[in-house]
Write a protein that holds these residues in place. Structure first.
Motif, mmCIF file in Angstrom:
data_model
loop_
_atom_site.group_PDB
_atom_site.id
_atom_site.type_symbol
_atom_site.label_atom_id
_atom_site.label_comp_id
_atom_site.label_asym_id
_atom_site.label_seq_id
_atom_site.Cartn_x
_atom_site.Cartn_y
_atom_site.Cartn_z
ATOM 1 N N GLU A 179 0.845 -1.197 0.000
ATOM 2 C CA GLU A 179 0.000 0.000 0.000
ATOM 3 C C GLU A 179 0.882 1.250 0.000
ATOM 4 O O GLU A 179 1.882 1.334 0.709
ATOM 5 C CB GLU A 179 -0.888 0.027 1.245
ATOM 6 C CG GLU A 179 -1.987 -1.037 1.260
ATOM 7 C CD GLU A 179 -3.103 -0.738 0.256
ATOM 8 O OE1 GLU A 179 -3.710 -1.689 -0.239
ATOM 9 O OE2 GLU A 179 -3.338 0.438 -0.009
ATOM 10 N N TYR B 266 -5.326 12.517 -11.979
ATOM 11 C CA TYR B 266 -5.574 11.828 -13.234
ATOM 12 C C TYR B 266 -7.036 11.376 -13.282
ATOM 13 O O TYR B 266 -7.628 11.042 -12.256
ATOM 14 C CB TYR B 266 -4.678 10.585 -13.365
ATOM 15 C CG TYR B 266 -3.217 10.904 -13.475
ATOM 16 C CD1 TYR B 266 -2.453 11.213 -12.356
ATOM 17 C CD2 TYR B 266 -2.589 10.900 -14.711
ATOM 18 C CE1 TYR B 266 -1.112 11.518 -12.459
ATOM 19 C CE2 TYR B 266 -1.239 11.199 -14.828
ATOM 20 C CZ TYR B 266 -0.515 11.509 -13.694
ATOM 21 O OH TYR B 266 0.826 11.814 -13.807
ATOM 22 N N PRO C 48 -4.973 6.149 -17.381
ATOM 23 C CA PRO C 48 -5.196 7.439 -16.723
ATOM 24 C C PRO C 48 -4.751 8.600 -17.599
ATOM 25 O O PRO C 48 -3.739 8.513 -18.301
ATOM 26 C CB PRO C 48 -4.320 7.334 -15.468
ATOM 27 C CG PRO C 48 -4.122 5.864 -15.240
ATOM 28 C CD PRO C 48 -4.081 5.268 -16.611
ATOM 29 N N LEU D 44 -12.810 6.995 -12.696
ATOM 30 C CA LEU D 44 -11.995 6.838 -11.484
ATOM 31 C C LEU D 44 -11.002 7.997 -11.462
ATOM 32 O O LEU D 44 -10.273 8.212 -12.428
ATOM 33 C CB LEU D 44 -11.257 5.504 -11.516
ATOM 34 C CG LEU D 44 -10.367 5.168 -10.313
ATOM 35 C CD1 LEU D 44 -11.230 4.928 -9.070
ATOM 36 C CD2 LEU D 44 -9.504 3.946 -10.604
ATOM 37 N N LEU E 79 -7.758 9.581 -9.872
ATOM 38 C CA LEU E 79 -6.562 9.131 -9.167
ATOM 39 C C LEU E 79 -5.693 10.312 -8.781
ATOM 40 O O LEU E 79 -5.517 11.258 -9.549
ATOM 41 C CB LEU E 79 -5.756 8.188 -10.055
ATOM 42 C CG LEU E 79 -6.424 6.874 -10.440
ATOM 43 C CD1 LEU E 79 -5.729 6.250 -11.638
ATOM 44 C CD2 LEU E 79 -6.418 5.913 -9.266
ATOM 45 N N SER F 80 4.517 12.633 -5.445
ATOM 46 C CA SER F 80 5.898 12.364 -5.819
ATOM 47 C C SER F 80 6.800 13.442 -5.255
ATOM 48 O O SER F 80 6.339 14.458 -4.729
ATOM 49 C CB SER F 80 6.036 12.294 -7.345
ATOM 50 O OG SER F 80 5.553 13.480 -7.926
ATOM 51 N N ALA G 197 5.948 8.094 -9.214
ATOM 52 C CA ALA G 197 4.701 8.659 -8.730
ATOM 53 C C ALA G 197 3.933 7.535 -8.048
ATOM 54 O O ALA G 197 3.764 6.460 -8.610
ATOM 55 C CB ALA G 197 3.895 9.247 -9.880
ATOM 56 N N PHE H 136 0.459 6.216 -6.453
ATOM 57 C CA PHE H 136 -0.958 6.473 -6.632
ATOM 58 C C PHE H 136 -1.779 6.028 -5.442
ATOM 59 O O PHE H 136 -1.487 5.009 -4.813
ATOM 60 C CB PHE H 136 -1.457 5.752 -7.887
ATOM 61 C CG PHE H 136 -1.034 6.397 -9.169
ATOM 62 C CD1 PHE H 136 0.224 6.150 -9.698
ATOM 63 C CD2 PHE H 136 -1.880 7.263 -9.844
ATOM 64 C CE1 PHE H 136 0.629 6.747 -10.881
ATOM 65 C CE2 PHE H 136 -1.487 7.858 -11.027
ATOM 66 C CZ PHE H 136 -0.237 7.610 -11.550
ATOM 67 N N GLY H 137 -2.832 6.783 -5.177
ATOM 68 C CA GLY H 137 -3.854 6.332 -4.255
ATOM 69 C C GLY H 137 -4.789 5.356 -4.965
ATOM 70 O O GLY H 137 -4.631 5.084 -6.159
ATOM 71 N N GLN H 138 -5.767 4.845 -4.242
ATOM 72 C CA GLN H 138 -6.650 3.848 -4.850
ATOM 73 C C GLN H 138 -7.790 4.477 -5.639
ATOM 74 O O GLN H 138 -8.533 3.780 -6.319
ATOM 75 C CB GLN H 138 -7.194 2.886 -3.799
ATOM 76 C CG GLN H 138 -8.185 3.492 -2.827
ATOM 77 C CD GLN H 138 -8.722 2.420 -1.876
ATOM 78 O OE1 GLN H 138 -8.013 1.469 -1.520
ATOM 79 N NE2 GLN H 138 -9.948 2.561 -1.455
#
Lengths: 112, 114
Positions: free
Chosen positions: B1, B35, B43, B88, B90, B94, B103, B105-107
Motif C-alpha cells: 500500500e 488523473y 489514466p 476513477l 486518481l 511524488s 509517482a 498512486f492512491g486507490q
C-alpha cells in the motif's frame, strides 16, 4: 503530441509461460519509463522502471527491454502466475516533471 | 500500500452539480498530480500541484480546478458535472528530482454522474 502506444490490448497466458507487452513512444524528451500494475478497484502501482541509457533491467520475474533507436520498450513477465492477472500500463515521463503519460493498458489473464 | 489516501472512495452526483475530491500525499512528497481514468482506459493527466502552485495542466476544461494546501494535501474540484465525467479519479504524489521520479498512486475515487 505525447503518445505512448501499447499492445496487445489483452493477453491470455498459461501459468508458467512468458507474458510480453510492448510499447512505443514518440517524444524523444521522455527519459523515464515505468510500468504500472493495476488490479480492479485499485490505483496503479509501480512495478519496474528504466532509463533510456540502459537496454535491459530485471527485477525478479519482471524484465524491461528498451530499444532507444526504435523508441520501443517492452515488459516480459517470466513464469507467469495467476496472481499476475491484472491490467498493465506502460508509461513515460521526462526529467523532474511528474506528468505521467500512460499507454492504453493490457489486460493480462494467467490461466492455470 | 502506498501512503497516498483519497476520499471518498465512491461518489454519485447529478449532472450539473459540483464535486470535491480529496487527496493526502505520501509523507515528504510535495507534488500532487491528478488523473482521470475512464473505464477501460489509461489514466489521463489533469493537472499537477507543486508547493501549492499549479505546475502543468492536461487537456481538461477550466471547470476542473484544484488546490494544494501547506501540508501538501490536495483537492480536485469539478463544476457543472457532465455524464462523461464519470470515471476513477486518481491522485499521485511524488518528490521531484532526477533520481526519484516515481509517482505513487492512491486507490482512487470512483465518481458516477447520473
Amino acid at each position: 503530441q505525447q503518445q505512448v502506444k501499447q499492445s496487445p490490448q489483452s493477453l491470455i497466458v498459461q501459468k508458467g509461460g512468458i507474458s510480453i507487452i510492448n510499447c512505443a513512444y514518440e517524444n524523444t524528451a521522455f527519459d523515464y519509463f515505468p510500468w504500472y500494475q493495476q488490479f480492479p478497484g485499485k490505483g496503479p502501482a509501480l512495478l519496474i522502471a528504466i532509463r533510456p541509457d540502459v537496454s535491459e533491467k530485471k527485477e525478479g520475474r519482471f524484465t524491461i527491454s528498451f530499444n532507444k533507436s526504435a523508441k520501443q520498450f517492452s515488459l516480459h513477465i517470466m513464469d507467469s502466475q495467476p496472481g499476475d492477472s491484472a491490467t498493465y500500463f506502460c508509461a513515460a515521463l521526462f526529467g523532474g516533471y511528474q506528468k505521467v503519460t500512460f499507454g492504453t493498458g493490457t489486460k493480462l489473464q494467467v490461466i492455470p | 500500500e502506498t501512503g497516498v489516501t483519497q476520499s471518498p472512495t465512491h461518489l454519485i452526483k447529478t449532472r450539473g452539480q459540483q464535486v470535491t475530491l480529496r487527496c493526502s500525499s505520501q509523507s515528504g512528497h510535495n507534488t500532487v498530480s491528478w488523473y482521470q481514468q475512464a473505464l477501460g482506459q489509461g489514466p489521463q493527466f489533469i493537472f499537477q500541484y507543486y508547493r501549492e502552485e499549479e505546475n502543468g495542466r492536461g487537456n481538461f476544461p477550466p471547470r476542473f480546478s484544484g488546490l494544494q494546501f501547506p501540508n501538501y494535501s490536495s483537492e480536485l474540484n469539478v463544476n457543472a458535472l457532465e455524464l462523461d465525467d464519470s470515471a476513477l479519479y486518481l491522485c499521485a504524489s511524488s518528490l521531484p528530482g532526477l533520481q526519484d521520479t516515481e509517482a505513487f498512486f492512491g486507490q482512487g475515487t470512483r465518481l458516477t454522474v447520473v
